[in-house]
Design a protein around this motif. Structure first.
Motif, PDB file in Angstrom:
ATOM      1  N   GLU A 251      13.935  73.876  25.227  1.00 48.13           N
ATOM      2  CA  GLU A 251      13.440  74.274  26.542  1.00 48.13           C
ATOM      3  C   GLU A 251      13.612  73.134  27.543  1.00 48.13           C
ATOM      4  OE1 GLU A 251       9.709  76.337  26.384  1.00 48.13           O
ATOM      5  OE2 GLU A 251       9.336  75.991  28.525  1.00 48.13           O
ATOM      6  N   PHE A 254      17.245  72.686  28.374  1.00 48.70           N
ATOM      7  CA  PHE A 254      17.717  73.594  29.423  1.00 48.70           C
ATOM      8  C   PHE A 254      17.384  73.017  30.794  1.00 48.70           C
ATOM      9  CE2 PHE A 254      16.854  77.242  26.275  1.00 48.70           C
ATOM     10  CZ  PHE A 254      18.147  77.164  25.777  1.00 48.70           C
ATOM     11  N   HIS A 258      20.087  71.847  33.586  1.00 49.54           N
ATOM     12  CA  HIS A 258      19.953  72.438  34.908  1.00 49.54           C
ATOM     13  C   HIS A 258      19.941  71.345  35.973  1.00 49.54           C
ATOM     14  CE1 HIS A 258      19.167  76.144  36.998  1.00 49.54           C
ATOM     15  NE2 HIS A 258      18.255  75.549  37.741  1.00 49.54           N
ATOM     16  N   TYR A 280      16.359  81.238  20.593  1.00 47.57           N
ATOM     17  CA  TYR A 280      16.969  82.456  21.049  1.00 47.57           C
ATOM     18  C   TYR A 280      17.599  82.137  22.408  1.00 47.57           C
ATOM     19  CZ  TYR A 280      16.877  87.389  22.197  1.00 47.57           C
ATOM     20  OH  TYR A 280      17.208  88.660  22.509  1.00 47.57           O
ATOM     21  N   LEU A 281      18.805  82.489  22.623  1.00 43.48           N
ATOM     22  CA  LEU A 281      19.508  82.291  23.894  1.00 43.48           C
ATOM     23  C   LEU A 281      20.174  80.931  24.036  1.00 43.48           C
ATOM     24  CD1 LEU A 281      17.344  84.006  26.671  1.00 43.48           C
ATOM     25  CD2 LEU A 281      19.256  84.917  25.350  1.00 43.48           C
ATOM     26  N   GLU A 283      22.434  79.777  22.324  1.00 42.89           N
ATOM     27  CA  GLU A 283      23.860  79.952  22.114  1.00 42.89           C
ATOM     28  C   GLU A 283      24.512  80.626  23.326  1.00 42.89           C
ATOM     29  OE1 GLU A 283      24.766  81.726  18.424  1.00 42.89           O
ATOM     30  OE2 GLU A 283      26.908  81.237  18.579  1.00 42.89           O
ATOM     31  N   ALA A 284      23.738  81.468  24.009  1.00 48.10           N
ATOM     32  CA  ALA A 284      24.287  82.167  25.171  1.00 48.10           C
ATOM     33  C   ALA A 284      24.216  81.320  26.431  1.00 48.10           C
ATOM     34  CB  ALA A 284      23.530  83.474  25.395  1.00 48.10           C
ATOM     35  N   PHE A 285      23.526  80.227  26.325  1.00 50.78           N
ATOM     36  CA  PHE A 285      23.408  79.321  27.459  1.00 50.78           C
ATOM     37  C   PHE A 285      24.793  78.801  27.831  1.00 50.78           C
ATOM     38  CE2 PHE A 285      21.838  75.486  29.663  1.00 50.78           C
ATOM     39  CZ  PHE A 285      20.764  76.030  30.346  1.00 50.78           C
ATOM     40  N   PHE A 286      24.923  78.298  29.056  1.00 51.18           N
ATOM     41  CA  PHE A 286      26.187  77.685  29.415  1.00 51.18           C
ATOM     42  C   PHE A 286      25.984  76.245  29.812  1.00 51.18           C
ATOM     43  CE2 PHE A 286      29.583  76.385  32.249  1.00 51.18           C
ATOM     44  CZ  PHE A 286      30.667  76.633  31.424  1.00 51.18           C
ATOM     45  N   PRO A 288      27.052  76.499  25.789  1.00 49.64           N
ATOM     46  CA  PRO A 288      26.237  76.750  24.602  1.00 49.64           C
ATOM     47  C   PRO A 288      25.637  75.445  24.097  1.00 49.64           C
ATOM     48  CG  PRO A 288      28.303  77.929  24.435  1.00 49.64           C
ATOM     49  CD  PRO A 288      28.412  77.055  25.656  1.00 49.64           C
TER      50      PRO A 288
END
Lengths: 338, 338
Positions: A251, A254, A258, A280-281, A283-286, A288
DNA sequence: TTGAAAGCGCTACCAG
DNA sequence: CTGGTAGCGCTTTCAA
């Protein structure tokens, strides 16, 4: 016959005793075939359901467990909950939700729910033990309580966890192997145990590689997104900013990424970031997120299995159960810029 | 005095009757002052806790509610759970976790838990009603059940929800206002109610703007990340791909954006994407996801408030309680390329 | 204001 | 194999 049927109603309608009905319905194997079917049939016809309070009172069991987390709103716990729920339901147990919001008083309340028969056991996913002012409150030796994910130092409860220190070390070693030398750490809420372990892993890896940890390279966080942003900014206000950051949880990672983006730094070309938890997510983050993955659902399941065996009177395992972690190398780590 | 103390133990140690102890401990206001304090003092000294099974049996209440979701592992429910938990605990109720995994059989089980005294009421966050083969199983008119977020058509239970259709329409109108004309929709698992509403909102907006919906522009999904990827790819295999996609939930939107990036399309410069739900992390996503935000915690809280009033015998609201949504315009929507 | 006593609905013990 | 029955621990009449 108004209202819900009781065992007595079935017994009377069939001309047998309540005892027989109870036995027939609980598969005790003590009821002969003709009777057995008749009872079952009647129970279904009358849409009978045993009253749990009465049963619990009599059997002194609740057939329920309590799962206590720090913050029910944190996605981190989802998979653990899922594992716990699945194992509990497979064993016929209901799961009660506990949420401490880091309030020790609440933890005490949940311990009390064990004593008052709300639940037969508890899975604690929170790092503190309730401290009563009076010494009267002593936790029984064999209280069915299992600690998952977190560590409660000095407690005799079974623990199901990962080796946070080793996993953190591995993560930092990955950065070192990529060629990074200026590696910073955004830590959790020290001096909490988990945060400390992850910090120690960082320090170990740095020390073993002979790398210095400059002033300000260790920032104390709290696992929250915006703190990741804030501390990342602080890191880049240092005279010599890092080229890589090991963040104590996804978290905050991220948040850090950002912020890096906002500041115009590209990840991973200029700065590498590595997280911890494999949310969760992630891996979908950019990009990853490269992160440490721990088998949360399996941890929940194992914790529940141990709890069930303790509820049935067995001893818990003597040492902590340590589950394996995996470093997921994805898109946020790369060699430092030349 | 071995084991946990009972009311009788306190009574005997004080030379009063169990009845008096019970009354003193429950603030009935029927116990005179000298006695009152003595009882309370003794209870605390003996570390007394009332046995809930006994109490529940006698009072015919469980002081617990059941919260049933489709998938306990879905972050979508986190805030709702949080709202429910907070309101429940404030009222002295415990929360039992239910997880249907979309299995109607399980839903029935949870309804049964209401009847057998496990819980006094239930919050259903799942769109189906259990269907028993036999007609014997009729749900009582005033059963304390509240439906949150989802809709169970034809049921008389109170609903706390949002206007999915209007919110979807607003989202698509935003895309239209930006100048998009080729707008596709990645839907939820039709023909489920929520998915249908969101689809209808999309169609309404398109129709009202006089925009066509070409063949293949409506893709049926299932709210899962990888499905978002897959359907996004399908959309771009069409002869004339869209310039904007309205995705029925954030999770699939993440997948879609991920896939667009993989295919070399930039968001939002080339393609705009808009999601629905405003998940945790949607704002930290890159680019920050434009999406429809619904007040999930407040929905959970309201649902619980209604449930509590129904448990206490009052009627639920006659119509559905519709909560407001907000379109969060962030970084994944922009005018179409020229 | 307090006490005595009757259950809530079920299980499990003890006989038969 | 089945029935009778005594509680589990609490709340709540009904009397005093």
């Amino acid at each position: 016959m108004s209202g819900r049927p009781r065992i007595k109603d079935i017994a009377e309608s069939l001309g047998v005793s309540p005892a027989t009905v109870s036995r027939a319905l609980s598969d005790s194997g003590l009821v002969a075939e003709p009777t057995l079917s008749r009872v079952r049939e009647a129970a279904r016809a009358m849409n009978y359901r045993p009253n749990v309070s009465a049963r619990n009172l009599r059997t002194r069991k609740a057939m329920a467990v309590l799962m206590v987390v720090r913050d029910i709103g944190n996605p981190f716990y989802l998979d653990v909950m899922k594992g716990v729920e699945a194992a509990a339901r497979a064993a016929g147990y209901a799961v009660l939700m506990g949420n401490t919001e880091n309030d020790p008083g609440r933890e005490t309340e949940y311990f009390d729910m064990l004593r008052d028969g709300h639940a037969d056991g508890m899975i604690l996913i929170t790092g503190k033990l309730p401290s009563r002012e009076d010494d009267l409150y002593e936790l029984p030796e064999n209280l069915p309580v299992v600690v998952a994910l977190e560590t409660i130092p000095g407690s005799h409860f079974p623990h199901v966890q990962i080796d946070n220190e080793a996993a953190a070390r591995e993560a930092v070693q990955h950065l070192i192997a990529l060629g990074h030398r200026r590696i910073a750490h955004v830590a959790g809420p020290l001096p909490e145990v988990m945060a400390t372990h992850r910090l120690n892993g960082y320090r170990n890896a740095m020390g073993a590689a002979g790398l210095p940890i400059p002033e300000g390279y260790e920032q104390r966080g709290d696992y929250l997104l915006h703190t990741g942003q804030k501390l990342c900014r602080a890191l880049f206000e240092l005279p010599v900013p890092p080229t890589a950051i090991f963040v104590a949880n996804d978290e905050m990672a991220f948040g850090a990424i950002h912020e890096l983006r906002r500041m115009g730094h590209s990840v991973p070309e200029e700065i590498s970031v590595i997280g911890f938890d494999d949310l969760y997510l992630s891996e979908a983050f950019f990009p990853p997120l490269t992160t440490v993955s721990q088998p949360r659902a399996e941890i929940g399941r194992q914790a529940m299995m141990i709890l069930l065996s303790m509820i049935s009177g067995k001893d818990g395992p003597s040492g902590p159960l340590v589950m394996p972690t995996t470093l997921k190398i994805r898109g946020t780590t790369a060699p430092p810029p030349v």
